[in-house]
Design a protein around this motif. Structure first.
Motif, PDB file in Angstrom:
ATOM      1  N   LEU A 170       0.816  -1.210   0.000  1.00  0.00           N
ATOM      2  CA  LEU A 170       0.000   0.000   0.000  1.00  0.00           C
ATOM      3  C   LEU A 170       0.852   1.263   0.000  1.00  0.00           C
ATOM      4  O   LEU A 170       0.321   2.357  -0.183  1.00  0.00           O
ATOM      5  CB  LEU A 170      -0.946  -0.018   1.195  1.00  0.00           C
ATOM      6  CG  LEU A 170      -1.949  -1.185   1.195  1.00  0.00           C
ATOM      7  CD1 LEU A 170      -2.856  -1.109   2.421  1.00  0.00           C
ATOM      8  CD2 LEU A 170      -2.775  -1.195  -0.090  1.00  0.00           C
ATOM      9  N   GLY A 171       2.152   1.144   0.191  1.00  0.00           N
ATOM     10  CA  GLY A 171       3.050   2.284   0.115  1.00  0.00           C
ATOM     11  C   GLY A 171       3.785   2.399  -1.207  1.00  0.00           C
ATOM     12  O   GLY A 171       4.695   3.224  -1.338  1.00  0.00           O
ATOM     13  N   LEU A 172       3.396   1.607  -2.197  1.00  0.00           N
ATOM     14  CA  LEU A 172       4.090   1.648  -3.487  1.00  0.00           C
ATOM     15  C   LEU A 172       3.645   2.820  -4.349  1.00  0.00           C
ATOM     16  O   LEU A 172       4.417   3.324  -5.177  1.00  0.00           O
ATOM     17  CB  LEU A 172       3.867   0.342  -4.247  1.00  0.00           C
ATOM     18  CG  LEU A 172       4.463  -0.914  -3.604  1.00  0.00           C
ATOM     19  CD1 LEU A 172       4.076  -2.149  -4.412  1.00  0.00           C
ATOM     20  CD2 LEU A 172       5.988  -0.807  -3.507  1.00  0.00           C
ATOM     21  N   GLY A 173       2.407   3.239  -4.195  1.00  0.00           N
ATOM     22  CA  GLY A 173       1.873   4.331  -5.003  1.00  0.00           C
ATOM     23  C   GLY A 173       0.437   4.607  -4.608  1.00  0.00           C
ATOM     24  O   GLY A 173      -0.154   3.867  -3.805  1.00  0.00           O
ATOM     25  N   ARG A 174      -0.150   5.637  -5.185  1.00  0.00           N
ATOM     26  CA  ARG A 174      -1.499   6.025  -4.769  1.00  0.00           C
ATOM     27  C   ARG A 174      -2.588   5.122  -5.346  1.00  0.00           C
ATOM     28  O   ARG A 174      -3.731   5.147  -4.886  1.00  0.00           O
ATOM     29  CB  ARG A 174      -1.777   7.481  -5.161  1.00  0.00           C
ATOM     30  CG  ARG A 174      -1.892   7.748  -6.655  1.00  0.00           C
ATOM     31  CD  ARG A 174      -2.221   9.209  -6.930  1.00  0.00           C
ATOM     32  NE  ARG A 174      -2.421   9.470  -8.344  1.00  0.00           N
ATOM     33  CZ  ARG A 174      -3.586   9.292  -8.972  1.00  0.00           C
ATOM     34  NH1 ARG A 174      -4.639   8.859  -8.294  1.00  0.00           N
ATOM     35  NH2 ARG A 174      -3.696   9.545 -10.266  1.00  0.00           N
ATOM     36  N   ARG A 175      -2.244   4.319  -6.364  1.00  0.00           N
ATOM     37  CA  ARG A 175      -3.209   3.382  -6.947  1.00  0.00           C
ATOM     38  C   ARG A 175      -2.647   1.972  -6.821  1.00  0.00           C
ATOM     39  O   ARG A 175      -2.158   1.385  -7.782  1.00  0.00           O
ATOM     40  CB  ARG A 175      -3.484   3.724  -8.409  1.00  0.00           C
ATOM     41  CG  ARG A 175      -4.246   5.033  -8.608  1.00  0.00           C
ATOM     42  CD  ARG A 175      -4.535   5.294 -10.062  1.00  0.00           C
ATOM     43  NE  ARG A 175      -3.317   5.616 -10.804  1.00  0.00           N
ATOM     44  CZ  ARG A 175      -3.281   5.790 -12.128  1.00  0.00           C
ATOM     45  NH1 ARG A 175      -4.381   5.643 -12.851  1.00  0.00           N
ATOM     46  NH2 ARG A 175      -2.138   6.094 -12.726  1.00  0.00           N
ATOM     47  N   ALA A 176      -2.707   1.429  -5.605  1.00  0.00           N
ATOM     48  CA  ALA A 176      -2.190   0.090  -5.339  1.00  0.00           C
ATOM     49  C   ALA A 176      -3.308  -0.781  -4.777  1.00  0.00           C
ATOM     50  O   ALA A 176      -4.066  -0.358  -3.905  1.00  0.00           O
ATOM     51  CB  ALA A 176      -1.031   0.153  -4.354  1.00  0.00           C
ATOM     52  N   ALA A 177      -3.414  -1.987  -5.310  1.00  0.00           N
ATOM     53  CA  ALA A 177      -4.424  -2.946  -4.857  1.00  0.00           C
ATOM     54  C   ALA A 177      -3.743  -4.255  -4.496  1.00  0.00           C
ATOM     55  O   ALA A 177      -2.718  -4.613  -5.084  1.00  0.00           O
ATOM     56  CB  ALA A 177      -5.463  -3.183  -5.958  1.00  0.00           C
ATOM     57  N   VAL A 178      -4.312  -4.974  -3.530  1.00  0.00           N
ATOM     58  CA  VAL A 178      -3.786  -6.260  -3.096  1.00  0.00           C
ATOM     59  C   VAL A 178      -4.868  -7.318  -3.271  1.00  0.00           C
ATOM     60  O   VAL A 178      -5.969  -7.174  -2.742  1.00  0.00           O
ATOM     61  CB  VAL A 178      -3.335  -6.213  -1.626  1.00  0.00           C
ATOM     62  CG1 VAL A 178      -2.864  -7.598  -1.175  1.00  0.00           C
ATOM     63  CG2 VAL A 178      -2.224  -5.184  -1.427  1.00  0.00           C
ATOM     64  N   PHE A 179      -4.568  -8.370  -4.021  1.00  0.00           N
ATOM     65  CA  PHE A 179      -5.461  -9.513  -4.192  1.00  0.00           C
ATOM     66  C   PHE A 179      -4.833 -10.702  -3.481  1.00  0.00           C
ATOM     67  O   PHE A 179      -3.657 -10.999  -3.685  1.00  0.00           O
ATOM     68  CB  PHE A 179      -5.646  -9.860  -5.674  1.00  0.00           C
ATOM     69  CG  PHE A 179      -6.490  -8.875  -6.461  1.00  0.00           C
ATOM     70  CD1 PHE A 179      -6.872  -7.657  -5.932  1.00  0.00           C
ATOM     71  CD2 PHE A 179      -6.887  -9.191  -7.750  1.00  0.00           C
ATOM     72  CE1 PHE A 179      -7.639  -6.761  -6.667  1.00  0.00           C
ATOM     73  CE2 PHE A 179      -7.646  -8.299  -8.496  1.00  0.00           C
ATOM     74  CZ  PHE A 179      -8.034  -7.088  -7.959  1.00  0.00           C
ATOM     75  N   ARG A 180      -5.623 -11.401  -2.658  1.00  0.00           N
ATOM     76  CA  ARG A 180      -5.123 -12.551  -1.904  1.00  0.00           C
ATOM     77  C   ARG A 180      -5.739 -13.845  -2.461  1.00  0.00           C
ATOM     78  O   ARG A 180      -6.927 -13.877  -2.817  1.00  0.00           O
ATOM     79  CB  ARG A 180      -5.461 -12.407  -0.416  1.00  0.00           C
ATOM     80  CG  ARG A 180      -4.892 -11.152   0.242  1.00  0.00           C
ATOM     81  CD  ARG A 180      -3.391 -11.166   0.375  1.00  0.00           C
ATOM     82  NE  ARG A 180      -2.933 -12.106   1.373  1.00  0.00           N
ATOM     83  CZ  ARG A 180      -2.712 -11.782   2.656  1.00  0.00           C
ATOM     84  NH1 ARG A 180      -2.922 -10.543   3.088  1.00  0.00           N
ATOM     85  NH2 ARG A 180      -2.270 -12.692   3.501  1.00  0.00           N
ATOM     86  N   TYR A 181      -4.949 -14.916  -2.491  1.00  0.00           N
ATOM     87  CA  TYR A 181      -5.371 -16.189  -3.061  1.00  0.00           C
ATOM     88  C   TYR A 181      -5.128 -17.318  -2.055  1.00  0.00           C
ATOM     89  O   TYR A 181      -4.025 -17.874  -1.991  1.00  0.00           O
ATOM     90  CB  TYR A 181      -4.625 -16.469  -4.376  1.00  0.00           C
ATOM     91  CG  TYR A 181      -4.932 -15.441  -5.431  1.00  0.00           C
ATOM     92  CD1 TYR A 181      -6.040 -15.590  -6.260  1.00  0.00           C
ATOM     93  CD2 TYR A 181      -4.157 -14.289  -5.540  1.00  0.00           C
ATOM     94  CE1 TYR A 181      -6.359 -14.622  -7.199  1.00  0.00           C
ATOM     95  CE2 TYR A 181      -4.467 -13.320  -6.476  1.00  0.00           C
ATOM     96  CZ  TYR A 181      -5.566 -13.485  -7.296  1.00  0.00           C
ATOM     97  OH  TYR A 181      -5.891 -12.519  -8.220  1.00  0.00           O
ATOM     98  N   PRO A 182      -6.124 -17.648  -1.250  1.00  0.00           N
ATOM     99  CA  PRO A 182      -5.968 -18.779  -0.327  1.00  0.00           C
ATOM    100  C   PRO A 182      -5.598 -20.047  -1.096  1.00  0.00           C
ATOM    101  O   PRO A 182      -6.191 -20.358  -2.131  1.00  0.00           O
ATOM    102  CB  PRO A 182      -7.357 -18.895   0.316  1.00  0.00           C
ATOM    103  CG  PRO A 182      -7.951 -17.518   0.182  1.00  0.00           C
ATOM    104  CD  PRO A 182      -7.438 -16.986  -1.120  1.00  0.00           C
TER     105      PRO A 182
END
Length: 349
Positions: free
Chosen positions: A287-299
């Protein structure tokens, strides 16, 4: 001789529709240096404006033929880059994977982007500058994030597959590690550190163990490459830069497993999690990489989401194609000569 071979493209070790091109780079203190560009050269040539360039991880190389096929079927040109001293680019006189500055790879990426743009223009007979989406894994994700921060406008989106954004554990452990590594890096930067072997993840991936993938034993050895002080110092400096926060202009997607368990030897549980990086800490760093950052998680995903079991990677393919479609990029439609920067940014300290 075929036209592609005459221009330097040769049949690749993956066979089928894959070809590779050697990219000469400036020599270093070990001698001549190259990077290697791989392309999916199938008969169906996509539209000129959409390209994915893949960057591998540590002690790794491009082998994800299924990923390439899915992206080509989705309308993208696909290329992959084996960095200097990795995979197809590793030469017998070189220290595998070794560098003392992650910004050294700016030259590799600049050469790859120039070759990609020239190749797409030739294959499509179009003057448009193609939009490039950079997809990078693990160590390559750290390299790509730092490069993208230094080179705003060079790519449309950055997709990071389990990027190595922090040392396993915490920033406190990293600070301690840097204090230990500094004198070793000054005295003998290439001397291998005596660290325990961690083959559990390799065993989860290799078709000769518990996985389903054919791995080249020289390019992706079970015991990984030796870890050396000079390289370790460069990686820790990269992690410190990420902690200070980057300002990547492009939209960033970070794809991660649902959980982590780091252990040396294989067990059945390692088939459903990340055994290499701390995914929760990586999600926070993302979330500190840029202003438009998203994280998708894959169990259920492995460290490399695209080498996980079929159901997991099918979901990841769908998400990746949707993400790339949502951000077609600002590069489409420009004429040759108007492209953004391709790697000539300030060097990292």
């Amino acid at each position: 001789m075929t036209g592609s071979a005459a221009r330097g493209w040769q049949p690749d070790v993956l066979g089928g529709s894959f070809e590779s091109l050697e990219l000469p780079l400036l020599p270093d203190d070990e001698g001549p240096v190259v990077a290697t560009l791989v392309r999916h050269a199938g008969a169906n040539v996509p539209a000129p404006g959409k390209v994915v360039l893949y960057l591998h991880g540590w002690a790794d190389y491009f082998l994800q033929a299924e990923l390439a096929g899915r992206l080509v079927a989705g309308g993208f040109h696909f290329y992959a880059l084996d960095l200097r001293k990795f995979g197809r680019s590793l030469r017998s006189w070189q220290t595998p994977g070794y560098t003392t500055d992650l910004a050294d790879y700016d030259e590799d990426l600049a050469a790859a982007l120039a070759a990609v743009r020239a190749d797409v223009a030739e294959r499509t007979a179009s003057p448009e500058i193609p939009t490039v989406h950079l997809l990078a894994h693990s160590f390559g994700g750290l390299v790509a994030a730092l490069w993208a921060d230094r080179n705003p406008g060079a790519i449309s989106t950055l997709v990071l597959n389990a990027p190595w954004l922090e040392l396993q554990g915490s920033s406190l452990i990293r600070h301690v590690a840097m204090q230990l590594v500094e004198p070793l890096a000054r005295a003998d930067p290439r001397r291998p550190l005596l660290l325990p072997s961690m083959p559990g993840y390799w065993d989860s991936v290799s078709g000769t163990a518990h996985g389903e993938w054919d791995l080249n034993p020289q390019w992706r050895p079970r015991a990984s490459f030796p870890i050396r002080p000079g390289w370790t110092k460069a990686v820790l400096a990269g992690h410190a830069a990420v902690q200070r926060r980057l300002n990547i202009a492009s939209p960033v997607l970070v794809m991660l497993s649902g959980r982590t368990r780091i252990q040396a030897e294989w067990s059945e549980e390692l088939m459903d999690l990340d055994a290499v990086i701390d995914v929760d800490e990586t999600a926070r760093r993302a979330l500190g990489l840029g202003r438009r950052a998203a994280v998708f998680r894959y169990p259920g995903a492995l460290h490399d989401v695209f080498l996980s079991r079929q159901a997991v990677r099918e979901e990841a393919y769908d998400d990746l194609l949707l993400w790339l479609t949502l951000y077609p990029g600002e590069g489409s439609g420009r004429q040759a000569g108007s492209q953004p920067g391709t790697g000539a940014g300030p060097r990292a300290g």
